[in-house]
Design a protein around this motif. Structure first.
Motif, PDB file in Angstrom:
ATOM      1  N   THR A 220     -13.369 -37.983  -2.508  1.00 57.97           N
ATOM      2  CA  THR A 220     -12.074 -37.543  -3.029  1.00 57.97           C
ATOM      3  C   THR A 220     -11.284 -38.734  -3.586  1.00 57.97           C
ATOM      4  N   ALA A 221     -11.420 -39.904  -2.942  1.00 61.20           N
ATOM      5  CA  ALA A 221     -10.745 -41.089  -3.469  1.00 61.20           C
ATOM      6  C   ALA A 221     -11.345 -41.526  -4.796  1.00 61.20           C
ATOM      7  N   ALA A 222     -12.677 -41.419  -4.937  1.00 64.77           N
ATOM      8  CA  ALA A 222     -13.331 -41.774  -6.201  1.00 64.77           C
ATOM      9  C   ALA A 222     -12.807 -40.905  -7.339  1.00 64.77           C
ATOM     10  N   LEU A 290       0.520 -39.384  -9.366  1.00 67.26           N
ATOM     11  CA  LEU A 290      -0.127 -39.638  -8.079  1.00 67.26           C
ATOM     12  C   LEU A 290       0.124 -38.489  -7.109  1.00 67.26           C
ATOM     13  N   LEU A 291       1.315 -37.906  -7.167  1.00 65.48           N
ATOM     14  CA  LEU A 291       1.641 -36.785  -6.285  1.00 65.48           C
ATOM     15  C   LEU A 291       0.656 -35.634  -6.486  1.00 65.48           C
ATOM     16  N   ILE A 292       0.316 -35.362  -7.744  1.00 62.34           N
ATOM     17  CA  ILE A 292      -0.629 -34.279  -8.020  1.00 62.34           C
ATOM     18  C   ILE A 292      -2.048 -34.710  -7.657  1.00 62.34           C
ATOM     19  N   LEU A 293      -2.435 -35.908  -8.066  1.00 64.64           N
ATOM     20  CA  LEU A 293      -3.776 -36.409  -7.767  1.00 64.64           C
ATOM     21  C   LEU A 293      -4.054 -36.448  -6.277  1.00 64.64           C
ATOM     22  N   SER A 294      -3.016 -36.726  -5.485  1.00 64.64           N
ATOM     23  CA  SER A 294      -3.172 -36.861  -4.034  1.00 64.64           C
ATOM     24  C   SER A 294      -2.866 -35.563  -3.300  1.00 64.64           C
ATOM     25  N   GLY A 295      -2.954 -34.458  -4.005  1.00 64.59           N
ATOM     26  CA  GLY A 295      -2.638 -33.169  -3.390  1.00 64.59           C
ATOM     27  C   GLY A 295      -3.427 -32.899  -2.129  1.00 64.59           C
ATOM     28  N   PHE A 297      -4.777 -35.145  -0.072  1.00 71.32           N
ATOM     29  CA  PHE A 297      -4.309 -36.041   0.985  1.00 71.32           C
ATOM     30  C   PHE A 297      -2.976 -35.551   1.534  1.00 71.32           C
ATOM     31  N   LEU A 298      -2.156 -34.987   0.653  1.00 76.27           N
ATOM     32  CA  LEU A 298      -0.857 -34.457   1.074  1.00 76.27           C
ATOM     33  C   LEU A 298      -1.035 -33.260   2.004  1.00 76.27           C
ATOM     34  N   VAL A 299      -1.961 -32.372   1.666  1.00 77.23           N
ATOM     35  CA  VAL A 299      -2.226 -31.202   2.512  1.00 77.23           C
ATOM     36  C   VAL A 299      -2.714 -31.632   3.890  1.00 77.23           C
ATOM     37  N   GLU A 300      -3.586 -32.621   3.919  1.00 77.87           N
ATOM     38  CA  GLU A 300      -4.098 -33.129   5.196  1.00 77.87           C
ATOM     39  C   GLU A 300      -2.954 -33.677   6.053  1.00 77.87           C
ATOM     40  N   THR A 301      -2.038 -34.404   5.420  1.00 74.67           N
ATOM     41  CA  THR A 301      -0.911 -34.985   6.152  1.00 74.67           C
ATOM     42  C   THR A 301       0.039 -33.900   6.653  1.00 74.67           C
ATOM     43  N   ILE A 302       0.354 -32.945   5.786  1.00 78.28           N
ATOM     44  CA  ILE A 302       1.259 -31.861   6.174  1.00 78.28           C
ATOM     45  C   ILE A 302       0.673 -31.057   7.324  1.00 78.28           C
ATOM     46  N   SER A 303      -0.637 -30.850   7.318  1.00 79.28           N
ATOM     47  CA  SER A 303      -1.269 -30.082   8.390  1.00 79.28           C
ATOM     48  C   SER A 303      -1.076 -30.764   9.741  1.00 79.28           C
ATOM     49  N   VAL A 304      -1.117 -32.093   9.753  1.00 78.69           N
ATOM     50  CA  VAL A 304      -0.896 -32.829  10.998  1.00 78.69           C
ATOM     51  C   VAL A 304       0.561 -32.710  11.433  1.00 78.69           C
ATOM     52  N   ILE A 305       1.491 -32.848  10.476  1.00 79.12           N
ATOM     53  CA  ILE A 305       2.913 -32.740  10.787  1.00 79.12           C
ATOM     54  C   ILE A 305       3.237 -31.346  11.337  1.00 79.12           C
ATOM     55  N   VAL A 306       2.699 -30.313  10.691  1.00 73.44           N
ATOM     56  CA  VAL A 306       2.929 -28.933  11.141  1.00 73.44           C
ATOM     57  C   VAL A 306       2.354 -28.725  12.535  1.00 73.44           C
ATOM     58  N   GLN A 307       1.152 -29.233  12.753  1.00 71.82           N
ATOM     59  CA  GLN A 307       0.498 -29.053  14.055  1.00 71.82           C
ATOM     60  C   GLN A 307       1.316 -29.686  15.177  1.00 71.82           C
ATOM     61  N   VAL A 308       1.743 -30.920  14.966  1.00 75.90           N
ATOM     62  CA  VAL A 308       2.517 -31.626  15.990  1.00 75.90           C
ATOM     63  C   VAL A 308       3.877 -30.961  16.196  1.00 75.90           C
ATOM     64  N   LEU A 347     -15.806 -28.226  -1.338  1.00 75.59           N
ATOM     65  CA  LEU A 347     -14.529 -27.619  -1.711  1.00 75.59           C
ATOM     66  C   LEU A 347     -13.506 -28.688  -2.059  1.00 75.59           C
ATOM     67  N   PHE A 348     -13.434 -29.730  -1.252  1.00 79.43           N
ATOM     68  CA  PHE A 348     -12.465 -30.797  -1.501  1.00 79.43           C
ATOM     69  C   PHE A 348     -12.782 -31.532  -2.801  1.00 79.43           C
ATOM     70  N   TYR A 349     -14.055 -31.750  -3.089  1.00 81.14           N
ATOM     71  CA  TYR A 349     -14.432 -32.378  -4.359  1.00 81.14           C
ATOM     72  C   TYR A 349     -13.984 -31.514  -5.536  1.00 81.14           C
ATOM     73  N   LEU A 350     -14.216 -30.218  -5.427  1.00 85.02           N
ATOM     74  CA  LEU A 350     -13.855 -29.295  -6.505  1.00 85.02           C
ATOM     75  C   LEU A 350     -12.344 -29.286  -6.722  1.00 85.02           C
ATOM     76  N   VAL A 351     -11.589 -29.167  -5.639  1.00 81.97           N
ATOM     77  CA  VAL A 351     -10.129 -29.143  -5.749  1.00 81.97           C
ATOM     78  C   VAL A 351      -9.625 -30.487  -6.275  1.00 81.97           C
TER      79      VAL A 351
END
Length: 363
Positions: A220-222, A290-295, A297-308, A347-351
């Motif tokens: 995903t970073a590539a 970058l905000l769009i490109l890192s979508g 990574f943003l979802v992954e971060t939000i999921s942790v914030i929501v969980q906690v 899925l993550f590669y495609l998105v």
């Protein structure tokens, strides 16, 4: 070369296929963009540094990965994680020590030590050093707890502050006008520097959270790096080169990190990748892109914030709360929902690819 390194786990056709599809896709896109811009055969391009670093990183990995194994630099798997991951215990980690320096060295030499490439490289290596310290503590103490979160945050903020100070001293004041789509700008003044520092820390941690499955963070970073390189190509060819080099180095790392992984990048790699993305976006005033490109990574971060947050909000008298996801980050939730690792990564590669195309279309 240690033959056991390649025979200890069965070959995963799906892992090989995913890597082949990603490598073909990135190469085709880079070549197409070079052709469209008339950069084919030129020193500053996307495709040539992409594949140069991919080959260099992959080749170096055939020496470094067995070395890490012989040094017993094995990953410690957290017991509260997915049980399927326990079989990965002992897999060499800290792989960022070879693929990140390859990209940085090639980019510096290829760009003739451009001042912007030097600055971004310094920030990238600084964040890699933080990750290395964390990985080393984990390996040294045989525990999945490295340096304290507070210490890690202090170091990240420190390097971010140094980078922003360099920007203040060398870049035009217009950099503080945040670029938006449709040619719009938002003057932020001093607030821009606070935003820049936040983005550096947040992006590196977001990429770190995404590093949880074989080939997930590197792939995903590539994609994000190549997308960012294409976005800034018309105005910042030297930083385009840097992005292409680091994208290619991630691709070379995937030769060893695709499912089933023979090495993990560790915090050494993941913190560096996030820092590099943020640093390039800040210098080139591409934070919206970058905000769009890192979508992802943003979802992954939000999921942790929501969980906690949900767990703390639903705590009962017994001190136990409820979980919004089966496990966070989100890729762990999908895995515990019955998805295979390769299906999640695909899925993550495609998105990630769709987000890159969306970024180029609107920015």
């Amino acid at each position: 070369m240690d033959a056991k390194l390649f025979s200890s786990r069965p070959l995963s056709l799906s892992g090989v296929l995913l890597f082949a599809l990603l490598a073909t896709g990135l190469s085709a896109v880079a070549l197409f963009l070079d052709l469209a811009a008339g950069r084919v055969g030129q020193t500053l391009s996307l495709a040539l540094p992409l594949w140069s670093c991919a080959l260099a990183s992959a080749g170096l990995g055939f020496w470094v990965v067995p070395l890490l194994r012989s040094l017993k630099a094995g990953q410690i798997i957290r017991e509260d994680g997915p049980q399927a991951h326990l079989k990965k215990a002992g897999t060499p980690t800290m792989g960022g020590i070879f693929f990140v320096p390859v990209a940085v060295a090639v980019a510096l030499l290829w760009s003739g030590f451009s001042s912007q490439v030097v600055a971004v490289s310094a920030l990238t290596l600084g964040y890699a050093a933080i990750g290395w310290l964390d990985d080393w503590q984990i390996i040294r103490h045989k525990s999945n707890k490295g340096i304290s979160p507070r210490m890690k945050l202090v170091l990240q903020i420190g390097f971010a502050a140094l980078f922003c100070l360099w920007l203040m001293a060398t870049q035009p004041i217009s950099i503080t006008n945040l670029a938006l789509p449709l040619g719009l700008t938002l003057p932020l003044g001093f607030l821009f520097w606070l935003l820049a520092g936040f983005v550096l820390v947040a992006e590196s941690n977001a990429t770190n959270l995404t590093d949880g499955l074989d080939g997930l963070a590197a792939g995903t970073a590539a994609i994000a790096l190549l997308g960012l390189g294409a976005l800034i190509a018309p105005t910042s060819p030297e930083l385009m080169l840097f992005c292409a080099c680091l994208s290619g180095s991630c691709l070379g790392f995937l030769v060893h990190n695709r499912n089933p992984a023979r090495v993990f990048m560790g915090d050494t790699g993941s913190l560096a990748l996030g820092g590099a993305l943020a640093a390039v976006a800040i210098i080139t005033n591409s934070l919206f892109g970058l905000l769009i490109l890192s979508g992802l990574f943003l979802v992954e971060t939000i999921s942790v914030i929501v969980q906690v947050g949900y767990y703390k909000a639903t705590k009962g008298p017994d001190g136990i709360g409820k979980r919004f996801f089966k496990m966070s980050p989100y890729h762990n939730h999908l895995e515990l929902s019955g998805w295979s690792e390769t299906r999640i990564v695909a899925l993550f590669y495609l998105v990630g690819g769709l987000l890159a195309f969306l970024t180029l279309a609107i920015c």
